[in-house]
Design a protein around this motif. Structure first.
Motif, mmCIF file in Angstrom:
data_model
loop_
_atom_site.group_PDB
_atom_site.id
_atom_site.type_symbol
_atom_site.label_atom_id
_atom_site.label_comp_id
_atom_site.label_asym_id
_atom_site.label_seq_id
_atom_site.Cartn_x
_atom_site.Cartn_y
_atom_site.Cartn_z
ATOM 1 N N LEU A 182 -39.460 -30.230 -29.001
ATOM 2 C CA LEU A 182 -38.520 -30.446 -30.102
ATOM 3 C C LEU A 182 -37.141 -29.889 -29.793
ATOM 4 C CD1 LEU A 182 -40.839 -29.662 -33.141
ATOM 5 C CD2 LEU A 182 -39.827 -31.877 -32.592
ATOM 6 N N LEU A 183 -37.038 -29.135 -28.701
ATOM 7 C CA LEU A 183 -35.753 -28.558 -28.309
ATOM 8 C C LEU A 183 -34.950 -29.500 -27.408
ATOM 9 C CD1 LEU A 183 -36.778 -24.840 -27.630
ATOM 10 C CD2 LEU A 183 -35.823 -25.835 -29.710
ATOM 11 N N LEU A 189 -35.201 -36.810 -27.226
ATOM 12 C CA LEU A 189 -36.366 -36.610 -28.090
ATOM 13 C C LEU A 189 -36.762 -37.925 -28.757
ATOM 14 C CD1 LEU A 189 -38.428 -34.840 -29.560
ATOM 15 C CD2 LEU A 189 -36.639 -34.253 -31.211
ATOM 16 N N LYS A 190 -35.766 -38.632 -29.263
ATOM 17 C CA LYS A 190 -36.044 -39.910 -29.931
ATOM 18 C C LYS A 190 -36.682 -40.907 -28.971
ATOM 19 C CE LYS A 190 -33.817 -43.415 -32.828
ATOM 20 N NZ LYS A 190 -32.550 -43.832 -33.482
ATOM 21 N N GLU A 195 -41.719 -43.793 -26.998
ATOM 22 C CA GLU A 195 -42.651 -44.175 -25.934
ATOM 23 C C GLU A 195 -44.110 -43.930 -26.308
ATOM 24 O OE1 GLU A 195 -41.287 -41.990 -22.576
ATOM 25 O OE2 GLU A 195 -39.433 -43.169 -22.337
ATOM 26 N N VAL A 196 -44.351 -43.087 -27.304
ATOM 27 C CA VAL A 196 -45.730 -42.792 -27.723
ATOM 28 C C VAL A 196 -45.937 -43.167 -29.190
ATOM 29 C CG1 VAL A 196 -46.109 -40.970 -26.019
ATOM 30 C CG2 VAL A 196 -45.065 -40.397 -28.210
ATOM 31 N N ALA A 197 -45.135 -44.111 -29.679
ATOM 32 C CA ALA A 197 -45.119 -44.426 -31.113
ATOM 33 C C ALA A 197 -46.407 -45.062 -31.609
ATOM 34 C CB ALA A 197 -43.939 -45.353 -31.422
ATOM 35 N N ASP A 198 -47.200 -45.642 -30.720
ATOM 36 C CA ASP A 198 -48.393 -46.366 -31.159
ATOM 37 C C ASP A 198 -49.627 -45.474 -31.273
ATOM 38 O OD1 ASP A 198 -47.099 -48.804 -31.477
ATOM 39 O OD2 ASP A 198 -47.386 -49.352 -29.377
#
Length: 313
Positions: A182-183, A189-190, A195-198
């Motif tokens: 998160l840093l 970060l977005k 890339e792992v949204a699914d």
């Protein structure tokens, strides 16, 4: 008897004498051997937790390991509003007592059951047997509960785990297939979240702005908006509130639910916790422990440590 006592919500618990508990119907007297302190217990002690009734004095502490009248060791979850686990003795509803092997490390079990329980019960109560082959994201994976959630998700059959947290050193030690800090810069970060949204499930220990940031990057990036996403809110380390655009619920198949005290049938705890206690007593899902005598509770209450704080009466 001696206990940690909350007399004032503006002060940390005081080590002092307190009237010995007298078991009522369905209660058993327990000699406490070890009891842990976590954020939930601290919020109980300062009156900020949503379950607080504001009544004083009382002994805080939600669970622990103790000795029954017949000498057996047991893990217990407190049930009496006055007598918590941070005392020499407490009383517990007999339905909230789980016998343990005699050769366990009482400090490890006392330290590990609560953080392990958070993800174990969230997955079991919200997904049931539908865990196998799920892609799971852990938001807040560098805390004790979050790091155990990574291990437990794998143990229960998750296809893959994405771990998101702030502490890069801790992230590097996790067994997740993908870690995200998160840093990182907002743009990076977005992109990493996209890339792992699914994923199928999110276990959220953070809430607040951190969860909003992840959610607003993840939701529109899903390749199939009708694919179910179960977002399970467990903790609120990053804030108690989240402002969510209404379109997030209308345009995505998002199931936003909570998991915590009051939202899970107590009978399910009794069904699930014996197996978890057995695994922990065998050395699985353990956290690092900082064991301290109970008579140091006042001075050690706000101790800054990465280990789980456990008090021994």
């Amino acid at each position: 008897m001696k206990a940690a006592v909350v007399n004032n919500f503006e002060q940390v618990p005081q080590y002092q004498s307190f009237e010995k508990p007298q078991p009522q119907t369905k209660e058993q007297l327990i000699q406490v051997r070890a009891a842990s302190v976590n954020h939930r217990v601290q919020s109980q002690a300062d009156g900020t937790h949503y379950t607080s009734d504001g009544k004083l004095p009382f002994i805080p502490g939600l669970d622990g390991v103790g000795q029954l009248a017949d000498g057996r060791l047991a893990y217990f979850v407190t049930s009496n509003p006055i007598y918590g686990s941070l005392a020499e003795q407490t009383v517990v509803d007999h339905r909230r007592i789980i016998p343990l092997p005699s050769d366990i490390d009482v400090n490890s079990v006392a330290a590990s059951m609560n953080p392990a329980m958070s993800s174990w019960m969230a997955l079991k109560s919200r997904l049931g047997t539908d865990i196998n082959s799920k892609k799971i994201m852990i938001l807040g994976a560098t805390g004790n509960s979050g790091s155990l959630a990574v291990e437990i998700s794998h143990y229960l059959g998750a296809k893959s785990v994405v771990a998101i947290g702030r502490n890069r050193d801790k992230l590097a030690k996790l067994t997740a297939e993908k870690t995200i800090s998160l840093l990182d810069e907002p743009a990076k970060l977005k992109q990493e979240i996209k890339e792992v949204a699914d994923v199928d499930v999110v276990l959220d220990y953070l809430w607040g702005d951190a969860a909003k940031q992840v959610m607003l990057a993840l939701l529109p990036a899903r390749s199939n908006h009708s694919q179910s996403l179960t977002w399970i809110e467990i903790g609120s380390m990053a804030g108690a509130d989240l402002v969510l655009p209404s379109a997030a619920l209308r345009s995505i198949n998002l199931n936003l639910i909570g998991s915590g005290q009051g939202s899970i049938d107590p009978k399910l705890f009794l069904t699930e916790l014996p197996a978890l206690a057995q695994l922990i007593s065998q050395g699985k899902f353990n956290v690092d422990v900082e064991a301290v005598p109970l008579d140091q509770v006042t001075s050690k209450w706000n101790l800054k440590t990465d280990r789980r704080l456990v008090f021994n009466p």
